[in-house]
Design a protein around this motif. Structure first.
Motif, short mmCIF file in Angstrom:
data_model
loop_
_atom_site.label_atom_id
_atom_site.label_comp_id
_atom_site.label_asym_id
_atom_site.label_seq_id
_atom_site.Cartn_x
_atom_site.Cartn_y
_atom_site.Cartn_z
N LEU A 170 -5.57 -7.84 -2.16
CA LEU A 170 -6.15 -8.06 -3.49
C LEU A 170 -7.59 -8.53 -3.34
CD1 LEU A 170 -3.15 -9.92 -5.20
CD2 LEU A 170 -3.77 -7.51 -5.40
N SER A 171 -8.50 -7.82 -3.98
CA SER A 171 -9.92 -8.15 -3.83
C SER A 171 -10.27 -9.44 -4.54
CB SER A 171 -10.79 -7.01 -4.38
OG SER A 171 -10.69 -6.94 -5.80
N GLY A 172 -9.53 -9.77 -5.61
CA GLY A 172 -9.90 -10.94 -6.40
C GLY A 172 -11.23 -10.71 -7.09
N SER A 177 -4.19 -16.35 1.48
CA SER A 177 -3.12 -15.36 1.55
C SER A 177 -3.55 -14.14 0.73
CB SER A 177 -1.81 -15.96 1.00
OG SER A 177 -0.80 -14.99 0.96
N LYS A 178 -4.26 -13.25 1.36
CA LYS A 178 -4.90 -12.14 0.65
C LYS A 178 -4.01 -10.92 0.48
CE LYS A 178 -9.43 -13.49 2.48
NZ LYS A 178 -10.62 -13.05 3.26
N THR A 179 -2.98 -10.80 1.29
CA THR A 179 -2.19 -9.57 1.29
C THR A 179 -0.93 -9.70 0.45
OG1 THR A 179 -0.97 -10.23 3.29
CG2 THR A 179 -3.02 -8.99 3.61
N ILE A 180 -0.47 -8.54 -0.01
CA ILE A 180 0.79 -8.45 -0.71
C ILE A 180 1.51 -7.22 -0.18
CG2 ILE A 180 -0.33 -7.20 -2.62
CD1 ILE A 180 1.77 -8.40 -4.50
N ALA A 217 -6.08 5.76 2.60
CA ALA A 217 -7.47 5.32 2.76
C ALA A 217 -7.51 3.80 2.74
CB ALA A 217 -8.32 5.92 1.64
N SER A 218 -8.32 3.24 1.87
CA SER A 218 -8.42 1.79 1.77
C SER A 218 -7.15 1.21 1.17
CB SER A 218 -9.62 1.42 0.89
OG SER A 218 -9.64 0.04 0.60
N ASN A 219 -6.83 -0.01 1.58
CA ASN A 219 -5.68 -0.71 0.99
C ASN A 219 -6.13 -1.90 0.14
OD1 ASN A 219 -6.56 -2.41 3.05
ND2 ASN A 219 -4.49 -3.07 3.58
N ILE A 220 -7.41 -1.90 -0.25
CA ILE A 220 -7.97 -3.00 -1.04
C ILE A 220 -7.84 -2.67 -2.53
CG2 ILE A 220 -10.02 -4.35 -1.57
CD1 ILE A 220 -10.99 -3.82 1.27
N VAL A 221 -7.08 -3.47 -3.23
CA VAL A 221 -6.90 -3.30 -4.68
C VAL A 221 -8.00 -4.06 -5.41
CG1 VAL A 221 -5.33 -3.63 -6.63
CG2 VAL A 221 -4.40 -3.14 -4.36
N CYS A 249 -7.17 -8.67 -9.42
CA CYS A 249 -6.52 -9.92 -9.01
C CYS A 249 -5.01 -9.76 -8.95
CB CYS A 249 -6.89 -11.05 -9.97
SG CYS A 249 -8.63 -11.53 -9.86
N TYR A 250 -4.50 -8.61 -9.37
CA TYR A 250 -3.09 -8.30 -9.26
C TYR A 250 -2.93 -6.79 -9.21
CZ TYR A 250 -3.75 -8.00 -14.37
OH TYR A 250 -4.22 -7.69 -15.62
N CYS A 251 -1.75 -6.32 -8.86
CA CYS A 251 -1.50 -4.89 -8.74
C CYS A 251 -1.28 -4.27 -10.12
CB CYS A 251 -0.28 -4.63 -7.86
SG CYS A 251 -0.45 -5.22 -6.16
N ASP A 252 -2.09 -3.30 -10.46
CA ASP A 252 -1.90 -2.55 -11.70
C ASP A 252 -1.97 -1.06 -11.40
OD1 ASP A 252 -4.65 -2.51 -11.15
OD2 ASP A 252 -5.15 -2.18 -13.26
N HIS A 253 -1.61 -0.24 -12.36
CA HIS A 253 -1.48 1.20 -12.10
C HIS A 253 -2.81 1.83 -11.71
CE1 HIS A 253 -0.92 5.52 -13.12
NE2 HIS A 253 0.28 5.30 -12.61
N ILE A 254 -3.87 1.50 -12.43
CA ILE A 254 -5.18 2.09 -12.14
C ILE A 254 -5.65 1.66 -10.75
CG2 ILE A 254 -7.62 2.10 -12.80
CD1 ILE A 254 -6.72 1.81 -15.71
N GLY A 255 -5.52 0.37 -10.44
CA GLY A 255 -5.98 -0.13 -9.15
C GLY A 255 -5.24 0.47 -7.98
N ILE A 256 -3.93 0.73 -8.14
CA ILE A 256 -3.13 1.26 -7.04
C ILE A 256 -3.30 2.76 -6.89
CG2 ILE A 256 -0.78 1.61 -6.18
CD1 ILE A 256 -1.81 -1.22 -5.88
N THR A 257 -3.16 3.51 -7.98
CA THR A 257 -3.23 4.97 -7.86
C THR A 257 -4.62 5.46 -7.46
OG1 THR A 257 -3.63 5.16 -10.26
CG2 THR A 257 -1.34 5.37 -9.48
N SER A 258 -5.65 4.66 -7.71
CA SER A 258 -6.99 5.05 -7.28
C SER A 258 -7.12 5.04 -5.76
CB SER A 258 -8.05 4.12 -7.89
OG SER A 258 -7.86 2.79 -7.44
#
Length: 323
Positions: A14-16, A90-93, A171-175, A178-187
């Motif tokens: 999560l980029s925050g 704790s940056k990863t999920i 590719a990148s695994n950086i969302v 601040c939380y996982c959402d559809h746009i952030g993940i599918t991009s």
């Protein structure tokens, strides 16, 4: 992309807030923790008032009860992880946990939209159809609508997760959120996003704008009904019964619609500004809603005053006995 060039992701980062200087991360986590703590306390107080005061067992307060429960769940879904990012680094999920969070983010957002629809329906019937209000908007009606909202709202978020989960993420695994959402993940998927994002966007807009369309219609009718009241004091009194809901609806819909539309029609602005707007409409309403109820609704304000008076009285009695 060829299959051999793909790597299987096991976690996301999560980029925050990307532009946040490391020296302010502790402050950011403290602020977010205080927001979460106050949100929990404020909404728990609303639930406690409802349970302990039978005068609040009215249709409108059943709706507020659902909204408080939804706010507690949404804040618990989104805030602890981003707090731990800045507080404990704790940056990863995990991959699966990210999709579980995505589901609850969109599910609870949809439930919230349906609850605001019920609020607008309550005010529409109370002001525009007052003679039918007690006949139509009974406690049983509110409970049926509420259960329906919690069940029906699962459909679209579940479909979004089922379609997004098996996509190739290589590719990148950086969302960028601040939380996982559809746009952030599918991009982050290394495939044509349009086939997945456009149907999800259309369905999300239907779920979001469908209730909003009725809300706009109902409040338009309310305004026309209020304008027919000859007495100025009567107009102000009638409008005051809607003010709390209008504030809640504005906080929920305006920034959310702006971000959704901007992300899908090509409006670009800085990642920091986008995330700040997302966090404002994500964390501000759950925190502010209880204040609005307690300050703007007479029954709940009086119930809170009674609770405070009882607490003070008990404290005085204990102090006197101890002496």
């Amino acid at each position: 992309m060829p299959e051999e060039n793909r790597s299987t992701l096991t976690e996301f980062v999560l980029s925050g807030f990307p532009g946040l200087h490391p020296q302010y991360e502790g402050l950011a986590s403290a602020v977010l923790f205080l927001v979460y703590f106050f949100t929990m306390i404020a909404n728990a107080t609303v639930l406690f008032l409802f349970v302990t005061d039978r005068s609040l067992h009215k249709p409108m307060y059943y709706i507020i009860l659902n909204l408080s429960a939804c706010d507690i769940l949404f804040s618990t879904t989104t805030l602890p992880k981003i707090i731990s990012k800045y507080w404990f680094q704790s940056k990863t999920i995990s991959f699966t946990a990210c999709f579980v969070q995505m589901f609850f983010v969109h599910y609870l957002g949809t439930v919230n939209s349906y609850i605001l629809f019920q609020m607008a329906l309550d005010r529409y019937l109370a002001i525009c159809r007052p003679l039918r209000y007690t006949l139509v908007f009974k406690t049983s009606t509110v409970l049926t609508l509420s259960v329906t909202a919690w069940v029906v709202a699962m459909g679209v978020p579940l479909m979004m997760v089922i379609r997004a989960y098996p996509l190739p993420y290589c590719a990148s695994n950086i969302v960028s959120n601040c939380y996982c959402d559809h746009i952030g993940i599918t991009s982050l998927a290394c495939t044509d996003r349009a086939a997945y994002s456009i149907p999800a966007f259309v369905l999300a807009m239907i779920m979001l704008l469908g209730p909003l369309a009725f809300i706009i219609f109902s409040y338009s009718c309310i305004i026309f009904a209020v304008l027919k009241i000859a007495n100025v004091q009567g107009r102000l009194k009638t409008l005051s019964t809607c003010s709390a809901q209008l504030i809640i609806i504005s906080l929920y819909y305006f920034p959310r619609c702006f971000v959704y539309l901007a992300s899908n029609i090509g409006i670009t602005f800085s990642a920091d500004l986008r995330i700040v707007i997302i966090m404002l409409y994500s964390i501000a309403p759950p925190m502010i809603n209880p204040l609005i109820y307690c300050l703007r609704t007479k029954d709940m304000r009086e119930s809170l005053q009674k609770l405070i008076c009882r607490a003070i009285s008990q404290k005085v009695q204990i102090s006197v006995i101890s002496k």
